[in-house]
Write a protein that holds these residues in place. Structure first.
Motif, PDB file in Angstrom:
ATOM      1  N   LEU A  95       0.834  -1.196   0.000  1.00 41.26           N
ATOM      2  CA  LEU A  95       0.000   0.000   0.000  1.00 41.26           C
ATOM      3  C   LEU A  95       0.875   1.254   0.000  1.00 41.26           C
ATOM      4  O   LEU A  95       2.063   1.195   0.298  1.00 41.26           O
ATOM      5  N   ASN A  96       0.285   2.393  -0.330  1.00 40.61           N
ATOM      6  CA  ASN A  96       1.007   3.672  -0.354  1.00 40.61           C
ATOM      7  C   ASN A  96       0.835   4.387   0.981  1.00 40.61           C
ATOM      8  O   ASN A  96      -0.239   4.361   1.573  1.00 40.61           O
ATOM      9  N   PHE A  97       1.907   5.069   1.412  1.00 41.96           N
ATOM     10  CA  PHE A  97       1.914   5.752   2.701  1.00 41.96           C
ATOM     11  C   PHE A  97       1.990   7.255   2.520  1.00 41.96           C
ATOM     12  O   PHE A  97       2.670   7.745   1.619  1.00 41.96           O
ATOM     13  N   ALA A  98       1.341   7.981   3.427  1.00 39.89           N
ATOM     14  CA  ALA A  98       1.508   9.428   3.509  1.00 39.89           C
ATOM     15  C   ALA A  98       2.780   9.654   4.322  1.00 39.89           C
ATOM     16  O   ALA A  98       2.871   9.216   5.466  1.00 39.89           O
ATOM     17  N   LEU A  99       3.776  10.313   3.717  1.00 43.27           N
ATOM     18  CA  LEU A  99       5.064  10.509   4.388  1.00 43.27           C
ATOM     19  C   LEU A  99       5.505  11.967   4.332  1.00 43.27           C
ATOM     20  O   LEU A  99       5.309  12.639   3.326  1.00 43.27           O
ATOM     21  N   ILE A 130      -2.412   4.635   3.573  1.00 42.21           N
ATOM     22  CA  ILE A 130      -2.154   4.642   5.015  1.00 42.21           C
ATOM     23  C   ILE A 130      -1.658   6.021   5.453  1.00 42.21           C
ATOM     24  O   ILE A 130      -0.691   6.527   4.900  1.00 42.21           O
ATOM     25  N   PHE A 131      -2.335   6.591   6.436  1.00 46.45           N
ATOM     26  CA  PHE A 131      -1.891   7.828   7.083  1.00 46.45           C
ATOM     27  C   PHE A 131      -1.714   7.471   8.545  1.00 46.45           C
ATOM     28  O   PHE A 131      -2.683   7.309   9.282  1.00 46.45           O
ATOM     29  N   ALA A 132      -0.467   7.292   8.978  1.00 51.98           N
ATOM     30  CA  ALA A 132      -0.201   6.877  10.362  1.00 51.98           C
ATOM     31  C   ALA A 132       1.111   7.491  10.830  1.00 51.98           C
ATOM     32  O   ALA A 132       2.043   6.788  11.192  1.00 51.98           O
ATOM     33  N   ILE A 133       1.188   8.803  10.783  1.00 47.69           N
ATOM     34  CA  ILE A 133       2.430   9.499  11.113  1.00 47.69           C
ATOM     35  C   ILE A 133       2.138  10.562  12.176  1.00 47.69           C
ATOM     36  O   ILE A 133       1.005  11.005  12.311  1.00 47.69           O
ATOM     37  N   HIS A 134       3.155  10.955  12.918  1.00 46.36           N
ATOM     38  CA  HIS A 134       2.980  12.013  13.916  1.00 46.36           C
ATOM     39  C   HIS A 134       2.514  13.298  13.229  1.00 46.36           C
ATOM     40  O   HIS A 134       3.065  13.690  12.209  1.00 46.36           O
ATOM     41  N   THR A 135       1.510  13.926  13.778  1.00 45.68           N
ATOM     42  CA  THR A 135       1.040  15.213  13.290  1.00 45.68           C
ATOM     43  C   THR A 135       0.076  15.807  14.300  1.00 45.68           C
ATOM     44  O   THR A 135      -0.473  15.090  15.132  1.00 45.68           O
ATOM     45  N   LYS A 136      -0.127  17.095  14.219  1.00 48.46           N
ATOM     46  CA  LYS A 136      -1.188  17.715  15.001  1.00 48.46           C
ATOM     47  C   LYS A 136      -2.436  17.603  14.122  1.00 48.46           C
ATOM     48  O   LYS A 136      -2.550  18.263  13.103  1.00 48.46           O
ATOM     49  N   TRP A 137      -3.330  16.747  14.495  1.00 53.22           N
ATOM     50  CA  TRP A 137      -4.443  16.273  13.661  1.00 53.22           C
ATOM     51  C   TRP A 137      -5.476  17.350  13.351  1.00 53.22           C
ATOM     52  O   TRP A 137      -5.912  18.092  14.212  1.00 53.22           O
TER      53      TRP A 137
END
Length: 178
Positions: A95-99, A130-137
């Motif tokens: 799958l492709n990831f949001a990076l 997949i979006f599973a990275i540190h961020t202020k949501w």
């Protein structure tokens, strides 16, 4: 004097032993009621017809793999462990990831995520699964970069346990109180 205390102590123990079955009854009763309610709920849901506008994966008796996932990492809630599972799942299924361009955080720490942060990155040529990275949501902004059928989820923890974990992790017990 000691003998009188032992006799009194023995009497108290006998009274407590007599009361013990009575003290346990409310727990047994509550457990039975909860079990009956869960069983009744399960029986009711088993006979429910699927809602015509409901996606197949949301049907009661359905289980299908999902490929579009957005995970909100919550600090000190085992979110890195869950992130690891999600990333391994995405890798296994190609799958492709949001990076982010660099590091492990979308945007500068303290700034809320916006779709432009991801869309401007040369690492994100394809729509991510997949979006599973540190961020202020920011849910609306994350939704802009993810496919329509994305499943959004997070992990939460009892607030007192989170505070205690942060206290130990931040080594605040070493701070001097003024």
């Amino acid at each position: 004097m000691a003998r009188e205390f032992q006799a009194a102590e023995g009497g108290v123990m006998r009274v407590l032993q007599c009361l013990r079955p009575r003290l346990c009854r409310p727990k047994v009763l509550v457990s039975a009621v909860v079990a009956a309610a869960l069983l009744y709920g399960a029986l009711l849901m088993n006979g429910m017809p699927a809602h015509p506008k409901m996606p197949r994966w949301m049907e009661v008796n359905s289980c299908s793999p999902r490929t579009n996932i957005a995970f909100l990492k919550t600090h000190k809630c085992a979110s890195s462990a869950v992130q690891n599972i999600v990333l391994r799942y995405g890798d296994k299924h190609d799958l492709n990831f949001a990076l982010p361009d660099r590091g492990n955080y979308f945007g500068i720490v303290g700034f809320t995520f916006n779709a432009g942060m991801m869309l401007s990155s040369p690492l994100n040529k394809l729509t991510p699964n997949i979006f599973a990275i540190h961020t202020k949501w920011d849910h609306a902004e994350v939704k802009k970069v993810m496919p329509q059928d994305t499943v959004f989820f997070t992990i939460v923890r009892e607030p007192k346990a989170v505070f205690e974990s942060l206290y130990i992790y931040g080594q605040f017990q070493m701070c001097k109180v003024i």
